[in-house]
Design an enzyme around this catalytic site. Structure first.
Site, PDB file in Angstrom:
ATOM      1  N   ARG A 106       0.853  -1.183   0.000  1.00 23.35           N
ATOM      2  CA  ARG A 106       0.000   0.000   0.000  1.00 23.35           C
ATOM      3  C   ARG A 106       0.892   1.236   0.000  1.00 23.35           C
ATOM      4  O   ARG A 106       1.449   1.623   1.022  1.00 23.35           O
ATOM      5  CB  ARG A 106      -0.900  -0.038   1.241  1.00 23.35           C
ATOM      6  CG  ARG A 106      -1.808   1.138   1.369  1.00 23.35           C
ATOM      7  CD  ARG A 106      -2.842   1.227   0.269  1.00 23.35           C
ATOM      8  NE  ARG A 106      -3.832   0.162   0.323  1.00 23.35           N
ATOM      9  CZ  ARG A 106      -4.594  -0.167  -0.726  1.00 23.35           C
ATOM     10  NH1 ARG A 106      -4.460   0.452  -1.890  1.00 23.35           N
ATOM     11  NH2 ARG A 106      -5.482  -1.134  -0.625  1.00 23.35           N
ATOM     12  N   ARG A 157       1.378  -6.470 -10.364  1.00 28.31           N
ATOM     13  CA  ARG A 157       1.852  -5.860  -9.112  1.00 28.31           C
ATOM     14  C   ARG A 157       2.194  -6.901  -8.044  1.00 28.31           C
ATOM     15  O   ARG A 157       2.780  -6.565  -7.027  1.00 28.31           O
ATOM     16  CB  ARG A 157       0.854  -4.821  -8.583  1.00 28.31           C
ATOM     17  CG  ARG A 157      -0.517  -5.343  -8.205  1.00 28.31           C
ATOM     18  CD  ARG A 157      -1.370  -4.210  -7.635  1.00 28.31           C
ATOM     19  NE  ARG A 157      -2.754  -4.618  -7.413  1.00 28.31           N
ATOM     20  CZ  ARG A 157      -3.622  -3.925  -6.709  1.00 28.31           C
ATOM     21  NH1 ARG A 157      -3.276  -2.775  -6.157  1.00 28.31           N
ATOM     22  NH2 ARG A 157      -4.866  -4.343  -6.544  1.00 28.31           N
ATOM     23  N   HIS A 189       0.479   3.633 -10.550  1.00 31.31           N
ATOM     24  CA  HIS A 189      -0.523   4.069  -9.551  1.00 31.31           C
ATOM     25  C   HIS A 189       0.208   4.811  -8.421  1.00 31.31           C
ATOM     26  O   HIS A 189       0.248   4.368  -7.269  1.00 31.31           O
ATOM     27  CB  HIS A 189      -1.231   2.818  -9.030  1.00 31.31           C
ATOM     28  CG  HIS A 189      -2.497   3.050  -8.269  1.00 31.31           C
ATOM     29  ND1 HIS A 189      -2.570   3.843  -7.146  1.00 31.31           N
ATOM     30  CD2 HIS A 189      -3.749   2.579  -8.473  1.00 31.31           C
ATOM     31  CE1 HIS A 189      -3.821   3.827  -6.688  1.00 31.31           C
ATOM     32  NE2 HIS A 189      -4.550   3.071  -7.479  1.00 31.31           N
ATOM     33  N   ASP A 225     -12.207  10.237  -7.066  1.00 31.16           N
ATOM     34  CA  ASP A 225     -11.710   9.098  -7.855  1.00 31.16           C
ATOM     35  C   ASP A 225     -12.116   9.344  -9.312  1.00 31.16           C
ATOM     36  O   ASP A 225     -13.204   8.948  -9.729  1.00 31.16           O
ATOM     37  CB  ASP A 225     -12.317   7.788  -7.312  1.00 31.16           C
ATOM     38  CG  ASP A 225     -11.630   6.542  -7.883  1.00 31.16           C
ATOM     39  OD1 ASP A 225     -10.845   6.684  -8.838  1.00 31.16           O
ATOM     40  OD2 ASP A 225     -11.891   5.445  -7.367  1.00 31.16           O
ATOM     41  N   GLU A 251      -2.056   9.168 -11.206  1.00 29.74           N
ATOM     42  CA  GLU A 251      -1.669   7.930 -11.868  1.00 29.74           C
ATOM     43  C   GLU A 251      -1.531   8.134 -13.377  1.00 29.74           C
ATOM     44  O   GLU A 251      -2.482   8.542 -14.043  1.00 29.74           O
ATOM     45  CB  GLU A 251      -2.711   6.861 -11.559  1.00 29.74           C
ATOM     46  CG  GLU A 251      -2.984   6.751 -10.057  1.00 29.74           C
ATOM     47  CD  GLU A 251      -4.216   5.925  -9.723  1.00 29.74           C
ATOM     48  OE1 GLU A 251      -4.517   4.976 -10.466  1.00 29.74           O
ATOM     49  OE2 GLU A 251      -4.877   6.233  -8.719  1.00 29.74           O
TER      50      GLU A 251
HETATM   51  O1  TA6 Z   1      -6.945   4.237  -9.013  1.00 31.85           O
HETATM   52  C1  TA6 Z   1      -7.961   4.465  -8.105  1.00 31.85           C
HETATM   53  C2  TA6 Z   1      -8.436   3.132  -7.587  1.00 31.85           C
HETATM   54  O2  TA6 Z   1      -8.857   2.324  -8.642  1.00 31.85           O
HETATM   55  C3  TA6 Z   1      -9.531   3.382  -6.560  1.00 31.85           C
HETATM   56  O3  TA6 Z   1     -10.810   3.167  -7.025  1.00 31.85           O
HETATM   57  C4  TA6 Z   1      -9.083   2.541  -5.416  1.00 31.85           C
HETATM   58  O4  TA6 Z   1      -9.921   1.912  -4.591  1.00 31.85           O
HETATM   59  C5  TA6 Z   1      -7.711   2.230  -5.636  1.00 31.85           C
HETATM   60  O5  TA6 Z   1      -7.353   2.437  -6.940  1.00 31.85           O
HETATM   61  C6  TA6 Z   1      -6.846   1.348  -4.820  1.00 31.85           C
HETATM   62  O6  TA6 Z   1      -7.013   0.053  -5.310  1.00 31.85           O
HETATM   63  P1  TA6 Z   1      -6.373  -1.194  -4.603  1.00 31.85           P
HETATM   64  O7  TA6 Z   1      -6.765  -2.381  -5.444  1.00 31.85           O
HETATM   65  O8  TA6 Z   1      -4.899  -0.989  -4.588  1.00 31.85           O
HETATM   66  O9  TA6 Z   1      -6.953  -1.246  -3.215  1.00 31.85           O
END
Ligand code: TA6
Length: 277
Positions: A59, A83, A153, A196, A253
């Site tokens: 994270r 990932r 991301h 978002d 991103e």
């Molecule tokens: O890029 C934004 C997003 O798609 C959000 O909707 C969000 O919940 C996030 O990425 C994080 O995703 P993850 O799968 O890493 O928890």
């Protein structure tokens, strides 16, 4: 210098350093989880509850979403599988005392073909200096075309969510992923609730303006940019972050997402490039 290291649980990463900067990049996901210029605060946010678990995305830092962004391909896990894939270090070299290049690769495996039945080569070239340059090249090694969506991301460390503004996306059309509605951005972006959005037709530099610093993000091979902050309620529901962590980061991103997808014919390749400085 490039040093191969691991945490006590066996989680492997490389530490890349030179006179100008330092980065830590996990072999799992070729995930850059630390980037800081010498004697400066980190530019990337990493959750302080990150446990570097094998098989689970970190994270923070820069997860690579590939071959699908979000749920753009509903047959794949959210943000694809690269990932959490185990990448190899293909080569590395010192360009000069302030600049180091390292390349990671990922190929299809039996497990990846069970999820997504294609043969591919994915290469991440990272050039680390005062600037962070990333080039993610997808090559279709299959005998049939395939479609990808993808993103760096990137989680940026900020002083506080109330202090920042994002410049460079005014007048761009966007999809609000929370309401599934299309709009056009008016002015700079500031944050006061969950955000978002997937911006399209983006061709110019984006600036993340904070109290005492400005970060520039330039993308090539891409016309979509996702901006995300989970705000209070979603942050509480998210895995791997403290309840108030939403104040400390924003994701900007660099993407090929939604309508900005790429279809690659056999032998064809595409490079998504981001330059952060
Ligand atoms: O890029 C934004 C997003 O798609 C959000 O909707 C969000 O919940 C996030 O990425 C994080 O995703 P993850 O799968 O890493 O928890």
């Amino acid at each position: 210098m490039v040093e191969f290291k691991k945490f006590e649980n066996g989680f492997e990463y490389v530490e890349v350093s030179n006179n100008a900067a330092r980065a830590r990049i996990a072999l799992q996901g070729a995930h850059i989880f630390h980037f800081a210029r010498t004697n400066e605060e980190p530019i990337l946010w990493l959750s302080d509850t990150s446990d570097f678990e094998i098989g689970k995305a970190l994270r923070g830092g820069i997860p690579l979403c590939w071959p699908s962004f979000g749920m753009n391909n509903p047959d794949l896990p959210q943000h694809g599988f690269a990932r959490v894939g185990m990448w190899r270090v293909e080569n590395h070299r010192e360009i000069d005392e302030n600049s180091t290049q390292i390349t990671f690769t990922l190929n299809d495996t039996k497990q990846s073909r069970e999820l997504w039945n294609h043969s591919f080569l994915l290469e991440l070239k990272v050039i680390l200096s005062e600037t962070l340059i990333m080039e993610l090249t997808t090559t279709n090694l299959d005998d049939k075309p395939f479609k990808i969506t993808q993103a760096f991301h990137t989680y940026f460390q900020i002083s506080d969510i109330s202090n920042i503004a994002i410049e460079g996306l005014s007048d761009k059309p966007y999809l609000d992923a929370l309401t599934d509605k299309h709009h056009v951005q008016k002015g700079d972006i500031t944050f006061f609730e969950e955000f978002d959005c997937v911006f399209q037709e983006v061709g110019s530099e984006i600036l993340l303006i904070d109290k005492n610093s400005t970060i520039s993000i330039k993308n090539e091979g891409s016309s979509s940019v996702v901006v995300w902050n989970p705000w209070i309620e979603k942050c509480k529901r998210m895995s791997g972050m403290r309840d108030d962590a939403y104040r400390e980061f924003v994701c900007i991103e660099s993407a090929n997402a939604f309508e900005d997808f790429k279809i690659l014919e056999p032998k064809e390749y595409h490079t998504l490039k981001a330059t952060i400085c």
